[in-house]
Write a protein that holds these residues in place. Structure first.
Motif, PDB file in Angstrom:
ATOM      1  N   ALA A 105      -0.034   9.877  -0.512  1.00 37.03           N
ATOM      2  CA  ALA A 105       0.780   9.525   0.627  1.00 37.03           C
ATOM      3  C   ALA A 105       0.585   8.594   1.620  1.00 37.03           C
ATOM      4  CB  ALA A 105       1.520  10.919   1.232  1.00 37.03           C
ATOM      5  N   ALA A 106      -0.800   8.831   2.307  1.00 41.09           N
ATOM      6  CA  ALA A 106      -1.331   8.051   3.103  1.00 41.09           C
ATOM      7  C   ALA A 106      -1.517   6.640   2.715  1.00 41.09           C
ATOM      8  CB  ALA A 106      -2.757   8.585   3.791  1.00 41.09           C
ATOM      9  N   LEU A 107      -2.058   6.487   1.404  1.00 43.94           N
ATOM     10  CA  LEU A 107      -2.243   5.306   0.518  1.00 43.94           C
ATOM     11  C   LEU A 107      -0.962   4.615   0.787  1.00 43.94           C
ATOM     12  CD1 LEU A 107      -3.869   3.192  -0.867  1.00 43.94           C
ATOM     13  CD2 LEU A 107      -3.381   4.559  -3.072  1.00 43.94           C
ATOM     14  N   LEU A 108      -0.039   5.117   0.046  1.00 40.89           N
ATOM     15  CA  LEU A 108       1.346   4.263  -0.274  1.00 40.89           C
ATOM     16  C   LEU A 108       1.977   4.015   1.427  1.00 40.89           C
ATOM     17  CD1 LEU A 108       3.214   6.278  -2.889  1.00 40.89           C
ATOM     18  CD2 LEU A 108       1.999   4.373  -2.951  1.00 40.89           C
ATOM     19  N   ALA A 109       1.582   4.670   2.327  1.00 35.47           N
ATOM     20  CA  ALA A 109       2.029   4.567   3.822  1.00 35.47           C
ATOM     21  C   ALA A 109       1.126   3.350   4.398  1.00 35.47           C
ATOM     22  CB  ALA A 109       2.052   5.543   4.854  1.00 35.47           C
ATOM     23  N   THR A 110      -0.027   3.177   3.967  1.00 36.52           N
ATOM     24  CA  THR A 110      -0.727   1.825   4.332  1.00 36.52           C
ATOM     25  C   THR A 110      -0.341   0.599   3.958  1.00 36.52           C
ATOM     26  OG1 THR A 110      -2.783   3.301   4.534  1.00 36.52           O
ATOM     27  CG2 THR A 110      -3.212   1.093   4.392  1.00 36.52           C
ATOM     28  N   ALA A 111       0.544   0.628   2.773  1.00 37.06           N
ATOM     29  CA  ALA A 111       1.062  -1.038   2.417  1.00 37.06           C
ATOM     30  C   ALA A 111       2.001  -1.322   3.420  1.00 37.06           C
ATOM     31  CB  ALA A 111       1.491  -0.669   0.922  1.00 37.06           C
ATOM     32  N   PRO A 112       3.049  -0.685   3.532  1.00 36.64           N
ATOM     33  CA  PRO A 112       4.000  -1.028   4.696  1.00 36.64           C
ATOM     34  C   PRO A 112       3.150  -1.161   6.128  1.00 36.64           C
ATOM     35  CG  PRO A 112       4.775   1.033   4.273  1.00 36.64           C
ATOM     36  CD  PRO A 112       3.593   0.692   3.127  1.00 36.64           C
ATOM     37  N   LEU A 113       2.150  -0.538   6.379  1.00 31.09           N
ATOM     38  CA  LEU A 113       1.474  -0.658   7.683  1.00 31.09           C
ATOM     39  C   LEU A 113       1.045  -2.011   7.672  1.00 31.09           C
ATOM     40  CD1 LEU A 113       0.327   0.341  10.431  1.00 31.09           C
ATOM     41  CD2 LEU A 113      -1.668   1.020   8.951  1.00 31.09           C
ATOM     42  N   LEU A 152       6.152  -3.845 -10.165  1.00 30.59           N
ATOM     43  CA  LEU A 152       5.654  -2.543 -10.238  1.00 30.59           C
ATOM     44  C   LEU A 152       4.622  -2.833 -11.759  1.00 30.59           C
ATOM     45  CD1 LEU A 152       4.834   0.221  -9.774  1.00 30.59           C
ATOM     46  CD2 LEU A 152       6.909   0.856 -10.775  1.00 30.59           C
ATOM     47  N   VAL A 153       5.283  -3.195 -12.810  1.00 33.11           N
ATOM     48  CA  VAL A 153       4.941  -3.333 -13.979  1.00 33.11           C
ATOM     49  C   VAL A 153       3.562  -4.321 -14.081  1.00 33.11           C
ATOM     50  CG1 VAL A 153       5.042  -4.307 -16.447  1.00 33.11           C
ATOM     51  CG2 VAL A 153       6.881  -2.799 -15.295  1.00 33.11           C
ATOM     52  N   GLY A 154       3.805  -5.399 -13.221  1.00 30.92           N
ATOM     53  CA  GLY A 154       2.499  -6.278 -13.320  1.00 30.92           C
ATOM     54  C   GLY A 154       1.510  -5.640 -12.534  1.00 30.92           C
ATOM     55  N   PHE A 235       0.833   1.120  -4.416  1.00 26.97           N
ATOM     56  CA  PHE A 235       0.369   0.397  -3.262  1.00 26.97           C
ATOM     57  C   PHE A 235       0.466  -1.198  -3.388  1.00 26.97           C
ATOM     58  CE2 PHE A 235      -3.405  -1.713  -1.307  1.00 26.97           C
ATOM     59  CZ  PHE A 235      -3.157  -1.303  -0.118  1.00 26.97           C
ATOM     60  N   HIS A 236       0.037  -1.628  -4.759  1.00 26.12           N
ATOM     61  CA  HIS A 236      -0.137  -3.058  -5.032  1.00 26.12           C
ATOM     62  C   HIS A 236       1.308  -3.685  -4.944  1.00 26.12           C
ATOM     63  CE1 HIS A 236      -2.476  -6.221  -7.519  1.00 26.12           C
ATOM     64  NE2 HIS A 236      -1.511  -6.873  -6.744  1.00 26.12           N
ATOM     65  N   THR A 237       2.262  -2.910  -5.391  1.00 27.55           N
ATOM     66  CA  THR A 237       3.801  -3.583  -5.448  1.00 27.55           C
ATOM     67  C   THR A 237       4.251  -3.419  -4.022  1.00 27.55           C
ATOM     68  OG1 THR A 237       4.184  -2.354  -7.487  1.00 27.55           O
ATOM     69  CG2 THR A 237       5.917  -2.853  -6.388  1.00 27.55           C
ATOM     70  N   VAL A 239       2.635  -3.840  -1.208  1.00 26.90           N
ATOM     71  CA  VAL A 239       2.091  -5.003  -0.618  1.00 26.90           C
ATOM     72  C   VAL A 239       2.498  -6.265  -1.011  1.00 26.90           C
ATOM     73  CG1 VAL A 239      -0.113  -6.275  -0.257  1.00 26.90           C
ATOM     74  CG2 VAL A 239      -0.226  -3.771  -0.053  1.00 26.90           C
ATOM     75  N   ASN A 240       2.876  -6.487  -2.317  1.00 29.05           N
ATOM     76  CA  ASN A 240       3.258  -7.738  -3.025  1.00 29.05           C
ATOM     77  C   ASN A 240       4.617  -7.911  -2.272  1.00 29.05           C
ATOM     78  OD1 ASN A 240       0.878  -8.270  -4.349  1.00 29.05           O
ATOM     79  ND2 ASN A 240       1.752  -7.823  -6.412  1.00 29.05           N
ATOM     80  N   LEU A 241       5.678  -6.878  -2.334  1.00 31.40           N
ATOM     81  CA  LEU A 241       6.907  -7.156  -1.581  1.00 31.40           C
ATOM     82  C   LEU A 241       7.117  -7.348  -0.473  1.00 31.40           C
ATOM     83  CD1 LEU A 241       8.519  -4.101  -3.763  1.00 31.40           C
ATOM     84  CD2 LEU A 241       8.716  -6.499  -4.337  1.00 31.40           C
ATOM     85  N   GLY A 242       6.094  -6.778   0.263  1.00 28.05           N
ATOM     86  CA  GLY A 242       6.008  -6.977   1.612  1.00 28.05           C
ATOM     87  C   GLY A 242       5.698  -8.807   1.871  1.00 28.05           C
ATOM     88  N   MET A 243       4.718  -9.056   1.222  1.00 29.10           N
ATOM     89  CA  MET A 243       4.482 -10.523   1.312  1.00 29.10           C
ATOM     90  C   MET A 243       5.541 -11.456   0.993  1.00 29.10           C
ATOM     91  SD  MET A 243       0.588 -10.149  -0.180  1.00 29.10           S
ATOM     92  CE  MET A 243      -0.023 -11.778   0.096  1.00 29.10           C
ATOM     93  N   LEU A 244       6.437 -11.030  -0.205  1.00 35.08           N
ATOM     94  CA  LEU A 244       7.259 -11.683  -0.815  1.00 35.08           C
ATOM     95  C   LEU A 244       8.471 -11.836   0.461  1.00 35.08           C
ATOM     96  CD1 LEU A 244       9.091 -13.183  -3.073  1.00 35.08           C
ATOM     97  CD2 LEU A 244       9.829 -10.848  -3.556  1.00 35.08           C
ATOM     98  N   LEU A 245       8.860 -10.702   1.080  1.00 38.74           N
ATOM     99  CA  LEU A 245       9.920 -10.837   1.880  1.00 38.74           C
ATOM    100  C   LEU A 245       9.582 -11.153   3.368  1.00 38.74           C
ATOM    101  CD1 LEU A 245      11.410  -7.352   0.991  1.00 38.74           C
ATOM    102  CD2 LEU A 245      12.217  -9.558   0.187  1.00 38.74           C
TER     103      LEU A 245
END
Length: 289
Positions: A105-113, A152-154, A235-237, A239-245
């Motif tokens: 959970a902490a890992l997934l929360a780190t991405a939007p952080l 997510l697939v990529g 996590f990777h997804t 981060v990528n979505l955050g960069m995209l938006l």
């Protein structure tokens, strides 16, 4: 009679041979798939076909080292709490499971952080103004739902190689921090087109991949199989979505990438500071693959 030094040298050669084979296929496949993407006109906004290069590296290795690749991806022989142990009590397994769930959970929360920190850094440098800093999902050329699924697939195709094969492989010879940094450097260098940009851009990108690799390595320590892949891919997804938006780094602009790289480094600090002393010791060399 073989000495311990001979056995250790043979194991090191196996590790580096496997790593070299994986990287050779991952780099070559990514280049070929990038050419296919351009020729076929596959929209990069939706997915980057080069992301399947690491998965191709895993598949190629599995043709010649099927059992070993299966053990690495499954997580067999990994260190620490993730190793299975018939002698552990039910309470111990339950505690380890809760700990693993918390780290996931902490890992997934780190991405939007990371995204939030990058935005704050960008606003700070820009004096509180950042016109056009947010791209509305509805304004994208393709369905946002399609983009999320494809991303997510990529991401999982990438992480199958980086975090589910190469990280566990290097972890058999090095501590968690050293192996995570090594994977982060290789992951960054694998993004060859990035290094056609200005040096500041490339340096910031490399700092980001190393920092994110450290976060992933620490968060996924002791985790294997499908859960490891989904957490790394998730996590990777994100981060990528955050960069995209929210960021304009794809244009080659230096400031957004520097902000992103700095945000990744800041987000990695709590993970590193909470790493128990000795977690990165050479004890990992005792585990077999």
């Amino acid at each position: 009679m073989e000495t311990f030094e001979d056995i250790g040298a043979a194991r090191s050669q196996r590790v580096w041979g496997t790593a070299g084979g994986f990287l050779a296929v991952a780099f070559a496949a990514a280049g070929a798939l990038g050419a296919v993407q351009q020729a076929a006109g596959v929209p990069a906004e939706v997915i980057q076909l080069a992301q399947f290069g690491p998965a191709a590296g895993v598949a190629a290795l599995a043709l010649v080292q099927r059992d070993r690749v299966a053990r690495l991806v499954r997580g067999a022989g990994r260190s620490g709490a993730g190793r299975s142990g018939a002698g552990r009590s039910g309470a111990g397994r339950s505690g380890a499971g809760r700990s693993g769930a918390g780290r996931g959970a902490a890992l997934l929360a780190t991405a939007p952080l990371i995204t939030v920190l990058a935005i704050l850094a960008y606003l700070l440098v820009q004096g509180g103004t950042a016109d056009g800093w947010f791209t509305r999902p509805g304004s994208l050329e393709h369905s946002f739902a399609l983009i999320v699924v494809a991303q997510l697939v990529g991401a999982c195709a990438e992480e199958l190689g980086w975090r589910c094969l190469l990280q566990p492989l290097l972890r058999t010879r090095f501590g968690v921090l050293a192996s995570s940094v090594a994977v982060g450097v290789l992951w960054g260098l694998w993004h060859v087109p990035v290094f056609a940009q200005r040096p500041q851009y490339a340096a910031a990108f490399l700092a980001a991949t190393v920092a994110m690799s450290v976060v992933l390595g620490l968060a996924l320590e002791g985790t294997g199989g499908a859960r490891r892949l989904l957490l790394a891919g998730g996590f990777h997804t994100l981060v990528n979505l955050g960069m995209l938006l929210f960021l304009d780094e794809e244009s080659g602009a230096v400031l957004p990438m520097v902000c992103f790289g700095s945000a990744c480094l800041l987000a990695a600090l709590p993970w590193v500071m909470r790493t128990p002393s000795g977690a990165g010791s050479a004890a990992a060399t005792l585990h077999r693959t």
